[in-house]
Scaffold this motif. Sequence first.
Motif, PDB file in Angstrom:
ATOM      1  N   ASN A   1      76.890  37.385  98.818  1.00  0.00           N
ATOM      2  CA  ASN A   1      78.164  38.080  98.674  1.00  0.00           C
ATOM      3  C   ASN A   1      78.718  38.032  97.262  1.00  0.00           C
ATOM      4  OD1 ASN A   1      78.166  38.781 101.369  1.00  0.00           O
ATOM      5  ND2 ASN A   1      79.177  36.882 101.988  1.00  0.00           N
ATOM      6  N   ASP A   2      78.037  37.380  96.328  1.00  0.00           N
ATOM      7  CA  ASP A   2      78.519  37.319  94.960  1.00  0.00           C
ATOM      8  C   ASP A   2      78.441  38.709  94.333  1.00  0.00           C
ATOM      9  OD1 ASP A   2      78.967  34.638  95.161  1.00  0.00           O
ATOM     10  OD2 ASP A   2      77.107  34.050  94.145  1.00  0.00           O
ATOM     11  N   VAL A   3      79.587  39.207  93.899  1.00  0.00           N
ATOM     12  CA  VAL A   3      79.646  40.519  93.263  1.00  0.00           C
ATOM     13  C   VAL A   3      80.092  40.312  91.827  1.00  0.00           C
ATOM     14  CG1 VAL A   3      80.793  42.761  93.289  1.00  0.00           C
ATOM     15  CG2 VAL A   3      80.205  41.640  95.443  1.00  0.00           C
ATOM     16  N   ILE A   4      79.370  40.860  90.908  1.00  0.00           N
ATOM     17  CA  ILE A   4      79.721  40.736  89.501  1.00  0.00           C
ATOM     18  C   ILE A   4      80.584  41.933  89.119  1.00  0.00           C
ATOM     19  CG2 ILE A   4      78.838  40.694  87.155  1.00  0.00           C
ATOM     20  CD1 ILE A   4      76.321  39.346  88.292  1.00  0.00           C
ATOM     21  N   ASN A   5      81.770  41.655  88.614  1.00  0.00           N
ATOM     22  CA  ASN A   5      82.677  42.702  88.164  1.00  0.00           C
ATOM     23  C   ASN A   5      82.407  42.932  86.688  1.00  0.00           C
ATOM     24  OD1 ASN A   5      84.803  44.305  87.358  1.00  0.00           O
ATOM     25  ND2 ASN A   5      86.358  43.153  88.460  1.00  0.00           N
ATOM     26  N   GLU A   6      81.681  43.979  86.376  1.00  0.00           N
ATOM     27  CA  GLU A   6      81.304  44.255  84.995  1.00  0.00           C
ATOM     28  C   GLU A   6      82.498  44.598  84.121  1.00  0.00           C
ATOM     29  OE1 GLU A   6      78.877  47.811  84.520  1.00  0.00           O
ATOM     30  OE2 GLU A   6      79.824  48.667  86.280  1.00  0.00           O
ATOM     31  N   TYR A   7      83.631  44.943  84.721  1.00  0.00           N
ATOM     32  CA  TYR A   7      84.829  45.310  83.972  1.00  0.00           C
ATOM     33  C   TYR A   7      85.693  44.103  83.631  1.00  0.00           C
ATOM     34  CZ  TYR A   7      83.413  49.719  86.075  1.00  0.00           C
ATOM     35  OH  TYR A   7      82.686  50.807  86.473  1.00  0.00           O
ATOM     36  N   ALA A   8      85.464  42.973  84.294  1.00  0.00           N
ATOM     37  CA  ALA A   8      86.305  41.792  84.101  1.00  0.00           C
ATOM     38  C   ALA A   8      86.123  41.215  82.706  1.00  0.00           C
ATOM     39  CB  ALA A   8      85.984  40.736  85.159  1.00  0.00           C
TER      40      ALA A   8
ATOM     41  N   GLY B   1      77.643  46.848  77.785  1.00  0.00           N
ATOM     42  CA  GLY B   1      77.577  45.553  77.118  1.00  0.00           C
ATOM     43  C   GLY B   1      78.967  45.002  76.873  1.00  0.00           C
ATOM     44  N   ASN B   2      79.304  44.787  75.582  1.00  0.00           N
ATOM     45  CA  ASN B   2      80.623  44.243  75.258  1.00  0.00           C
ATOM     46  C   ASN B   2      81.620  45.338  74.856  1.00  0.00           C
ATOM     47  OD1 ASN B   2      79.577  44.874  72.754  1.00  0.00           O
ATOM     48  ND2 ASN B   2      80.356  43.039  71.763  1.00  0.00           N
ATOM     49  N   GLU B   3      81.332  46.576  75.247  1.00  0.00           N
ATOM     50  CA  GLU B   3      82.212  47.697  74.936  1.00  0.00           C
ATOM     51  C   GLU B   3      82.722  48.344  76.223  1.00  0.00           C
ATOM     52  OE1 GLU B   3      81.496  50.925  71.733  1.00  0.00           O
ATOM     53  OE2 GLU B   3      80.850  51.828  73.635  1.00  0.00           O
ATOM     54  N   LEU B   4      84.021  48.540  76.297  1.00  0.00           N
ATOM     55  CA  LEU B   4      84.647  49.198  77.432  1.00  0.00           C
ATOM     56  C   LEU B   4      85.373  50.432  76.914  1.00  0.00           C
ATOM     57  CD1 LEU B   4      86.242  48.004  80.507  1.00  0.00           C
ATOM     58  CD2 LEU B   4      87.919  48.867  78.927  1.00  0.00           C
TER      59      LEU B   4
ATOM     60  N   VAL C   1      90.116  58.707  74.291  1.00  0.00           N
ATOM     61  CA  VAL C   1      89.179  57.643  74.655  1.00  0.00           C
ATOM     62  C   VAL C   1      89.570  56.406  73.850  1.00  0.00           C
ATOM     63  CG1 VAL C   1      86.777  56.881  74.720  1.00  0.00           C
ATOM     64  CG2 VAL C   1      87.330  59.306  75.078  1.00  0.00           C
ATOM     65  N   THR C   2      89.963  55.359  74.566  1.00  0.00           N
ATOM     66  CA  THR C   2      90.282  54.093  73.917  1.00  0.00           C
ATOM     67  C   THR C   2      89.071  53.172  74.079  1.00  0.00           C
ATOM     68  OG1 THR C   2      92.604  54.385  74.510  1.00  0.00           O
ATOM     69  CG2 THR C   2      91.930  52.189  73.782  1.00  0.00           C
ATOM     70  N   VAL C   3      88.591  52.640  72.954  1.00  0.00           N
ATOM     71  CA  VAL C   3      87.418  51.782  72.948  1.00  0.00           C
ATOM     72  C   VAL C   3      87.879  50.334  72.756  1.00  0.00           C
ATOM     73  CG1 VAL C   3      85.224  51.271  71.812  1.00  0.00           C
ATOM     74  CG2 VAL C   3      86.048  53.639  71.941  1.00  0.00           C
ATOM     75  N   PHE C   4      87.420  49.473  73.666  1.00  0.00           N
ATOM     76  CA  PHE C   4      87.771  48.056  73.655  1.00  0.00           C
ATOM     77  C   PHE C   4      86.495  47.243  73.446  1.00  0.00           C
ATOM     78  CE2 PHE C   4      90.734  50.222  76.396  1.00  0.00           C
ATOM     79  CZ  PHE C   4      91.953  49.583  76.247  1.00  0.00           C
ATOM     80  N   PHE C   5      86.637  46.049  72.848  1.00  0.00           N
ATOM     81  CA  PHE C   5      85.523  45.093  72.717  1.00  0.00           C
ATOM     82  C   PHE C   5      85.980  43.757  73.271  1.00  0.00           C
ATOM     83  CE2 PHE C   5      84.462  48.233  69.512  1.00  0.00           C
ATOM     84  CZ  PHE C   5      83.118  48.432  69.765  1.00  0.00           C
ATOM     85  N   ASN C   6      85.019  42.956  73.730  1.00  0.00           N
ATOM     86  CA  ASN C   6      85.385  41.606  74.160  1.00  0.00           C
ATOM     87  C   ASN C   6      84.595  40.582  73.399  1.00  0.00           C
ATOM     88  OD1 ASN C   6      82.839  41.548  75.393  1.00  0.00           O
ATOM     89  ND2 ASN C   6      83.630  41.282  77.433  1.00  0.00           N
TER      90      ASN C   6
END
Length: 147
Positions: free
Chosen positions: A23-30, A121-124, A142-147
């Motif tokens: 049941n582990d779900v990875i939230n790629e947006y988190a 990857g590290n871009e949203l 389009v707003t580009v974010f990095f983490n």
Amino acid sequence: MKRVIAAIVAVCSFTFIACDDDNDVINEYAGKWIPSKVFINGVEEAYTGHASCGQDYLKINDFASFENEDFKDVENFNPETNEVFLVCESVKGAGSYRIINEEITFYGSTLFHGGKIAVNGNELKITTWGDFNNDGEVDEKVTVFFN
């Protein structure tokens, strides 16, 4: 009878533990995302929302909640010394979100209401539509974010 009940409880406990990994779900947006650039109708602009006292961010949490903070340098005038000084102000927001078919909708903040969302990857990237340049026409932003 106690042994039978203990055996049933043990089997059931093992079943729940064994299935938990499935049941582990990875939230790629988190994650905590820092805006870096903006495209309006395909034309790149530098993101100008950061202040000297902090970087704006959008934090998307695993369980359908988010936080955001916008920092601003505000000039204050001191009439006694006739000097202008900078004060850091931040505006925090929080709420919930829903993602369906790569469309995110935010609830509870004035950040923006939502749009298309994509992660690489590290871009949203979040794509929204509205009259951003006040010309009466609908624009794509389009707003580009990095983490």
